[in-house]
Design a protein around this motif. Structure first.
Motif, mmCIF file in Angstrom:
data_model
loop_
_atom_site.group_PDB
_atom_site.id
_atom_site.type_symbol
_atom_site.label_atom_id
_atom_site.label_comp_id
_atom_site.label_asym_id
_atom_site.label_seq_id
_atom_site.Cartn_x
_atom_site.Cartn_y
_atom_site.Cartn_z
ATOM 1 N N MET A 281 91.102 74.706 54.084
ATOM 2 C CA MET A 281 91.424 75.613 54.780
ATOM 3 C C MET A 281 91.178 74.927 56.229
ATOM 4 S SD MET A 281 89.536 78.985 53.036
ATOM 5 C CE MET A 281 88.018 78.618 53.093
ATOM 6 N N ASP A 282 89.555 73.920 56.281
ATOM 7 C CA ASP A 282 89.754 73.077 57.653
ATOM 8 C C ASP A 282 91.432 72.299 58.186
ATOM 9 O OD1 ASP A 282 87.196 73.584 56.959
ATOM 10 O OD2 ASP A 282 86.791 71.526 56.455
ATOM 11 N N LYS A 283 91.834 72.089 57.690
ATOM 12 C CA LYS A 283 92.690 71.498 57.705
ATOM 13 C C LYS A 283 94.109 72.002 57.672
ATOM 14 C CE LYS A 283 96.654 68.665 55.339
ATOM 15 N NZ LYS A 283 97.345 67.419 54.095
ATOM 16 N N PHE A 284 94.494 73.236 57.393
ATOM 17 C CA PHE A 284 94.599 74.425 57.926
ATOM 18 C C PHE A 284 94.970 74.859 59.356
ATOM 19 C CE2 PHE A 284 95.928 79.079 58.640
ATOM 20 C CZ PHE A 284 97.240 79.422 58.630
ATOM 21 N N LYS A 285 93.366 74.639 59.709
ATOM 22 C CA LYS A 285 92.513 75.605 60.573
ATOM 23 C C LYS A 285 93.167 74.448 62.801
ATOM 24 C CE LYS A 285 88.929 78.032 59.382
ATOM 25 N NZ LYS A 285 87.821 78.471 58.952
ATOM 26 N N LYS A 286 93.113 73.240 61.587
ATOM 27 C CA LYS A 286 93.279 72.381 62.244
ATOM 28 C C LYS A 286 94.460 72.153 62.633
ATOM 29 C CE LYS A 286 89.464 69.144 60.988
ATOM 30 N NZ LYS A 286 88.938 67.791 60.532
ATOM 31 N N SER A 287 95.590 71.912 62.277
ATOM 32 C CA SER A 287 97.080 72.255 62.105
ATOM 33 C C SER A 287 97.675 73.646 62.945
ATOM 34 C CB SER A 287 97.546 72.918 60.853
ATOM 35 O OG SER A 287 98.881 72.741 60.841
ATOM 36 N N LYS A 288 96.648 75.079 62.819
ATOM 37 C CA LYS A 288 96.877 75.848 63.682
ATOM 38 C C LYS A 288 96.932 75.510 65.051
ATOM 39 C CE LYS A 288 96.772 80.768 63.483
ATOM 40 N NZ LYS A 288 95.486 81.960 62.113
ATOM 41 N N GLN A 289 95.434 74.480 64.877
ATOM 42 C CA GLN A 289 95.173 74.926 66.271
ATOM 43 C C GLN A 289 95.890 74.112 67.052
ATOM 44 O OE1 GLN A 289 91.003 73.263 65.177
ATOM 45 N NE2 GLN A 289 89.541 75.370 65.424
ATOM 46 N N ARG B 204 97.112 79.882 42.875
ATOM 47 C CA ARG B 204 96.570 78.209 42.814
ATOM 48 C C ARG B 204 95.697 78.052 43.523
ATOM 49 N NH1 ARG B 204 102.329 78.057 43.028
ATOM 50 N NH2 ARG B 204 102.208 76.444 44.988
ATOM 51 N N PHE B 205 95.780 78.471 44.551
ATOM 52 C CA PHE B 205 94.497 78.141 45.891
ATOM 53 C C PHE B 205 93.375 78.438 44.978
ATOM 54 C CE2 PHE B 205 91.839 79.463 48.960
ATOM 55 C CZ PHE B 205 91.288 78.701 49.628
ATOM 56 N N LYS B 206 93.177 79.489 44.533
ATOM 57 C CA LYS B 206 91.996 80.108 43.770
ATOM 58 C C LYS B 206 91.529 79.477 42.893
ATOM 59 C CE LYS B 206 92.622 84.944 42.630
ATOM 60 N NZ LYS B 206 92.595 86.563 42.277
ATOM 61 N N GLN B 207 92.628 79.025 42.212
ATOM 62 C CA GLN B 207 91.547 78.172 40.946
ATOM 63 C C GLN B 207 91.613 76.556 41.682
ATOM 64 O OE1 GLN B 207 95.170 78.144 38.456
ATOM 65 N NE2 GLN B 207 95.282 80.297 37.690
ATOM 66 N N LEU B 208 91.423 76.453 42.773
ATOM 67 C CA LEU B 208 90.767 75.026 43.545
ATOM 68 C C LEU B 208 89.185 74.866 43.310
ATOM 69 C CD1 LEU B 208 93.403 74.335 45.933
ATOM 70 C CD2 LEU B 208 93.219 73.283 43.802
ATOM 71 N N SER B 209 88.351 74.638 43.413
ATOM 72 C CA SER B 209 87.154 73.947 43.318
ATOM 73 C C SER B 209 86.832 74.303 45.103
ATOM 74 C CB SER B 209 86.967 72.671 43.414
ATOM 75 O OG SER B 209 86.997 71.473 44.311
ATOM 76 N N ARG B 210 85.529 74.787 44.972
ATOM 77 C CA ARG B 210 85.415 75.733 46.348
ATOM 78 C C ARG B 210 85.652 74.059 47.528
ATOM 79 N NH1 ARG B 210 84.991 80.615 46.830
ATOM 80 N NH2 ARG B 210 84.378 82.114 45.479
ATOM 81 N N ASP B 211 85.415 73.075 47.291
ATOM 82 C CA ASP B 211 85.356 72.074 47.868
ATOM 83 C C ASP B 211 86.659 71.926 48.491
ATOM 84 O OD1 ASP B 211 83.924 69.422 49.307
ATOM 85 O OD2 ASP B 211 85.384 68.384 48.078
ATOM 86 N N LYS B 212 87.747 71.286 47.718
ATOM 87 C CA LYS B 212 89.356 71.783 47.739
ATOM 88 C C LYS B 212 90.069 72.537 48.754
ATOM 89 C CE LYS B 212 90.951 68.373 43.964
ATOM 90 N NZ LYS B 212 91.358 68.312 42.822
ATOM 91 N N GLN B 213 89.325 73.619 47.916
ATOM 92 C CA GLN B 213 89.392 74.861 49.367
ATOM 93 C C GLN B 213 88.904 74.449 50.682
ATOM 94 O OE1 GLN B 213 88.302 78.491 47.457
ATOM 95 N NE2 GLN B 213 89.420 78.538 45.671
ATOM 96 N N ARG B 214 88.028 74.337 51.355
ATOM 97 C CA ARG B 214 87.109 73.822 52.395
ATOM 98 C C ARG B 214 87.897 73.324 53.123
ATOM 99 N NH1 ARG B 214 82.033 74.095 49.752
ATOM 100 N NH2 ARG B 214 81.546 76.092 50.017
ATOM 101 N N LYS B 215 88.258 72.239 51.799
ATOM 102 C CA LYS B 215 89.234 71.467 52.962
ATOM 103 C C LYS B 215 90.496 71.460 52.829
ATOM 104 C CE LYS B 215 86.753 67.570 50.722
ATOM 105 N NZ LYS B 215 86.930 66.227 49.554
#
Length: 149
Positions: free
Chosen positions: A125-133, A112-123
């Motif tokens: 991933m950024d959200k995940f990184k912030k959550s992880k931090q 499902r992630f691969k089917q998202l647009s690059r922009d949505k994927q980046r968003k």
């Protein structure tokens, strides 16, 4: 390079112990793909032979686009630093230890992630990184509090 690709092709396939398969019993197409193993074929275990044969068949059943994609992924893998390769191998081993249902859930999520647009994927991933931090910071604060008690 083909040797690694063939090994990658059958990594997911569970294989039982099998008896050795004589080289001349392989199909001509399989022999062509596995030619670099011809000299040592008889010294390989039945399991190794079967895995290589399965990998060769997977390779033979791929179209040129799939083969090109696999070669590209292999080249990318080769360019990774050894410690990153080791880290990815460790994560893969952890994945293989998960129950089949959980593995499938992760595969579905990835698809499902691969089917998202690059922009949505980046968003995401950024959200995940912030959550992880934030989680790491919280863990660090908790560890410091425990030490200071």
């Amino acid at each position: 390079m083909i040797r690694f690709i063939l090994c990658a092709l059958f990594t997911f396939a569970p294989i039982a112990q099998l008896s050795a398969l004589p080289w001349n019993e392989l199909a001509k197409e399989e022999q062509a793909v596995l030619k670099q193993f011809s000299g040592q074929w008889s010294q390989l275990s039945g399991e190794q032979q079967e895995k290589l044969q399965l990998g060769a068949n997977r390779w033979l059943n791929m179209n040129s686009e799939q083969r090109d994609s696999l070669v590209k992924k292999f080249d990318q893998w080769q360019q990774l630093p050894p410690q990153q390769q080791a880290q990815l191998n460790k994560k893969f081993e952890q994945f293989k230890k998960l129950p089949a249902r959980q593995q499938q859930q992760l595969r579905n999520t990835h698809q499902r992630f691969k089917q998202l647009s690059r922009d949505k994927q980046r968003k995401l991933m950024d959200k995940f990184k912030k959550s992880k931090q934030k989680r790491q910071q919280k863990q660090s604060r908790n560890q410091n509090r425990r030490r200071n008690r």
